[in-house]
Design a protein around this motif. Structure first.
Motif, PDB file in Angstrom:
ATOM      1  N   ILE A 160      -3.300   8.200  -6.185  1.00 23.58           N
ATOM      2  CA  ILE A 160      -4.297   8.370  -7.251  1.00 23.58           C
ATOM      3  C   ILE A 160      -4.397   7.098  -8.087  1.00 23.58           C
ATOM      4  CG2 ILE A 160      -4.788   9.595  -9.409  1.00 23.58           C
ATOM      5  CD1 ILE A 160      -3.551  12.100  -8.026  1.00 23.58           C
ATOM      6  N   ALA A 161      -3.250   6.551  -8.481  1.00 26.66           N
ATOM      7  CA  ALA A 161      -3.251   5.332  -9.293  1.00 26.66           C
ATOM      8  C   ALA A 161      -3.849   4.164  -8.517  1.00 26.66           C
ATOM      9  CB  ALA A 161      -1.825   4.995  -9.736  1.00 26.66           C
ATOM     10  N   ASP A 202      -8.316   0.478  -7.837  1.00 29.05           N
ATOM     11  CA  ASP A 202      -9.378  -0.114  -7.020  1.00 29.05           C
ATOM     12  C   ASP A 202     -10.744   0.125  -7.650  1.00 29.05           C
ATOM     13  OD1 ASP A 202      -7.606  -1.107  -5.169  1.00 29.05           O
ATOM     14  OD2 ASP A 202      -7.958   0.470  -3.682  1.00 29.05           O
ATOM     15  N   LEU A 203     -10.964   1.338  -8.156  1.00 30.00           N
ATOM     16  CA  LEU A 203     -12.228   1.650  -8.814  1.00 30.00           C
ATOM     17  C   LEU A 203     -12.414   0.784 -10.049  1.00 30.00           C
ATOM     18  CD1 LEU A 203     -14.759   3.404  -9.094  1.00 30.00           C
ATOM     19  CD2 LEU A 203     -13.362   5.035 -10.375  1.00 30.00           C
ATOM     20  N   MET A 204     -11.365   0.679 -10.843  1.00 28.13           N
ATOM     21  CA  MET A 204     -11.453  -0.156 -12.046  1.00 28.13           C
ATOM     22  C   MET A 204     -11.691  -1.611 -11.666  1.00 28.13           C
ATOM     23  SD  MET A 204      -8.393   1.612 -14.247  1.00 28.13           S
ATOM     24  CE  MET A 204      -8.492   0.546 -15.661  1.00 28.13           C
ATOM     25  N   ALA A 234       0.842  -2.102 -13.262  1.00 31.11           N
ATOM     26  CA  ALA A 234       2.222  -2.374 -13.664  1.00 31.11           C
ATOM     27  C   ALA A 234       2.989  -1.071 -13.924  1.00 31.11           C
ATOM     28  CB  ALA A 234       2.243  -3.262 -14.903  1.00 31.11           C
ATOM     29  N   ALA A 235       2.312  -0.096 -14.498  1.00 29.09           N
ATOM     30  CA  ALA A 235       2.975   1.161 -14.854  1.00 29.09           C
ATOM     31  C   ALA A 235       3.447   1.939 -13.627  1.00 29.09           C
ATOM     32  CB  ALA A 235       2.038   2.030 -15.690  1.00 29.09           C
ATOM     33  N   HIS A 238       0.848  -1.184   0.000  1.00 25.32           N
ATOM     34  CA  HIS A 238       0.000   0.000   0.000  1.00 25.32           C
ATOM     35  C   HIS A 238       0.883   1.233   0.000  1.00 25.32           C
ATOM     36  CE1 HIS A 238      -2.457   3.190   1.500  1.00 25.32           C
ATOM     37  NE2 HIS A 238      -3.524   2.434   1.651  1.00 25.32           N
ATOM     38  N   PRO A 239       0.668   2.145  -0.949  1.00 24.09           N
ATOM     39  CA  PRO A 239       1.489   3.358  -0.955  1.00 24.09           C
ATOM     40  C   PRO A 239       1.178   4.203   0.272  1.00 24.09           C
ATOM     41  CG  PRO A 239      -0.306   3.563  -2.533  1.00 24.09           C
ATOM     42  CD  PRO A 239      -0.347   2.151  -2.003  1.00 24.09           C
TER      43      PRO A 239
END
Length: 137
Positions: free
Chosen positions: A99-100, A105-107, A126-127, A10-11
């Motif tokens: 943000i990513a 998670d939303l996707m 991955a990005a 987790h960031p």
């Protein structure tokens, strides 16, 4: 896996960042001051005041004094400003990761069995280096 291990990579969220050290606060304060116009004007004033002192010493001593002072000041400022820039870059990366992570998670919640969205989610993870992120759902 226990409940605390839901996000092993987790960031760190910007709001979770700890209190900056005394040195970090000092470097930030110095960076704030030296990046203003008055500091540049002060430096110009020092050079203007220093220039006429050529008449008080020989040329070699005169040059040695200004070269030594500017080298020392430059060395210290570079170290402080590098610290500030490094922390700024890290904070920006944390915000982008957050943000990513939220977008992934939303996707993940929306994609169900839609292949293109699932592929896009994997590419996003991955990005930004969150390939092993495990969603909390």
């Amino acid at each position: 896996m226990s409940g605390n291990d839901a996000h092993p990579q987790h960031p760190i969220m910007p709001s979770e960042a700890g209190t900056p050290s005394i040195f970090d606060r000092f470097a930030t304060a110095v960076g704030d001051h030296v990046s203003q116009a008055w500091f540049f004007c002060l430096c110009v004033l020092i050079v203007v005041v220093w220039a006429p002192t050529l008449t008080l010493t020989d040329l070699d001593t005169w040059q040695l004094i200004i070269n030594t002072l500017t080298t020392i000041i430059t060395f210290l400022l570079v170290a402080l400003l590098q610290n500030t820039q490094k922390r700024s870059d890290a904070a920006m990366q944390q915000k982008l990761n957050a943000i990513a992570d939220g977008l992934a998670d939303l996707m993940g919640a929306l994609h169900s069995d839609e292949r293109p969205l699932a592929r896009d989610r994997r590419e996003l993870l991955a990005a930004v280096g969150l390939e092993n992120h495990e969603s909390s759902d």
